[in-house]
Scaffold this active site. Structure first.
Site, short mmCIF file in Angstrom:
data_model
loop_
_atom_site.label_atom_id
_atom_site.label_comp_id
_atom_site.label_asym_id
_atom_site.label_seq_id
_atom_site.Cartn_x
_atom_site.Cartn_y
_atom_site.Cartn_z
N CYS A 8 0.84 -1.20 0.00
CA CYS A 8 0.00 0.00 0.00
C CYS A 8 0.87 1.26 0.00
O CYS A 8 1.47 1.57 -1.01
CB CYS A 8 -0.99 -0.05 1.17
SG CYS A 8 -2.36 1.14 1.00
N HIS B 293 -3.48 -5.41 1.18
CA HIS B 293 -2.89 -5.72 2.48
C HIS B 293 -2.95 -7.21 2.83
O HIS B 293 -3.81 -7.65 3.59
CB HIS B 293 -3.61 -4.93 3.58
CG HIS B 293 -3.35 -3.47 3.56
ND1 HIS B 293 -2.23 -2.90 4.14
CD2 HIS B 293 -4.06 -2.44 3.03
CE1 HIS B 293 -2.26 -1.59 3.97
NE2 HIS B 293 -3.35 -1.28 3.31
N GLU C 121 -1.04 -8.71 4.81
CA GLU C 121 -0.63 -8.90 6.21
C GLU C 121 -1.80 -8.88 7.18
O GLU C 121 -1.65 -9.26 8.36
CB GLU C 121 0.39 -7.81 6.61
CG GLU C 121 -0.17 -6.47 7.00
CD GLU C 121 -0.54 -5.56 5.84
OE1 GLU C 121 -0.69 -4.34 6.07
OE2 GLU C 121 -0.67 -6.06 4.71
#
Length: 242
Positions: free
Chosen positions: A94, A179, A181
């Site tokens: 990002c 994202h 994660e």
């Protein structure tokens, strides 16, 4: 293509005081990597010598890649030339992807109609990204700006709202707009801290996001495990346990 380091350390750079590696950390720990966590916004210095690292990851944050008045943005933008000049592998997530794109000469700008991606949205493989991405996959986003494609970069994933979703340069520098994660704990923390900011154009509210997580997160996580093995780890094998 540059010869990549086989070092055991990964440099994780966060743009917030509370950011955690989440799923990315869970996946990469399986391969025995050690993490060096730096938070330049909290005063942590970034290393000059990257020869001891296998991978550098720059995570997202609530600020813009154009916010040069912020200490973390200034520090990371000054650090990125060292990454480009080195042999270290890079993953920008990002904001981290936007910062690298900006450093390489591309623009980082809001959507022309003011739209955001906050929640689960589709991305599609480009013709050159079909070995890394399925034809379509729902991924988790939280951003209001997108990046242009840097000179020399190959676009490997696109989307209907922000067309530039993932790129690489020489299979060493990677940027992704979404994202991977974000695991359950990270998602709930983000909603607790920023759920009141989800009512922006095209954004999804907390309940819609939680429903999306139930529906899409397993496949998204399985994709990231494959992506990590192929792109971030390559020939390294997981640690044997038990």
């Amino acid at each position: 293509m540059n010869e990549l380091s086989t070092n055991d350390r990964i440099l994780l750079i966060f743009n917030s005081a509370t950011g955690q590696p989440g799923r990315l950390g869970t996946v990469l720990r399986k391969y025995g990597y050690e993490f060096d966590i730096r938070r330049p916004g909290e005063g942590d210095a970034l290393p000059d010598d990257l020869s001891g690292y296998h991978l550098v990851v720059v995570f997202g944050g609530p600020m813009s890649a154009n916010d040069d008045d912020l200490g973390n943005v200034q520090a990371i933008m000054e650090f990125l030339p060292k990454v480009v000049e080195s042999d270290v592998l890079y993953l920008g997530i990002c904001l981290g992807a936007q910062m690298m794109a900006r450093h390489l000469g591309a623009d980082v700008e809001p959507h022309p109609e003011g739209l955001t991606e906050i929640g689960y949205y589709p991305v599609q493989a480009t013709d050159t990204g079909r070995d890394l991405f399925p034809d379509e996959m729902m991924v988790y986003h939280w951003h209001s700006e997108g990046f242009g494609l840097p000179e020399g970069a190959e676009l490997v994933a696109t989307g209907p709202t922000f067309p530039h979703q993932a790129y690489h340069i020489d299979e060493r520098i990677w940027g992704i707009q979404f994202h991977p994660e974000v695991d359950d704990e990270t998602h709930e923390r983000w909603l607790a801290n920023g759920g009141d900011k989800t009512d922006r154009p095209n954004g999804q509210g907390p309940d819609e996001q939680r429903a999306g997580r139930i529906k899409y997160d397993q496949a998204f996580g399985e994709w990231f495990e494959r992506f990590a093995a192929r792109v971030l780890v390559r020939e390294r094998t997981t640690l044997q346990t038990g």
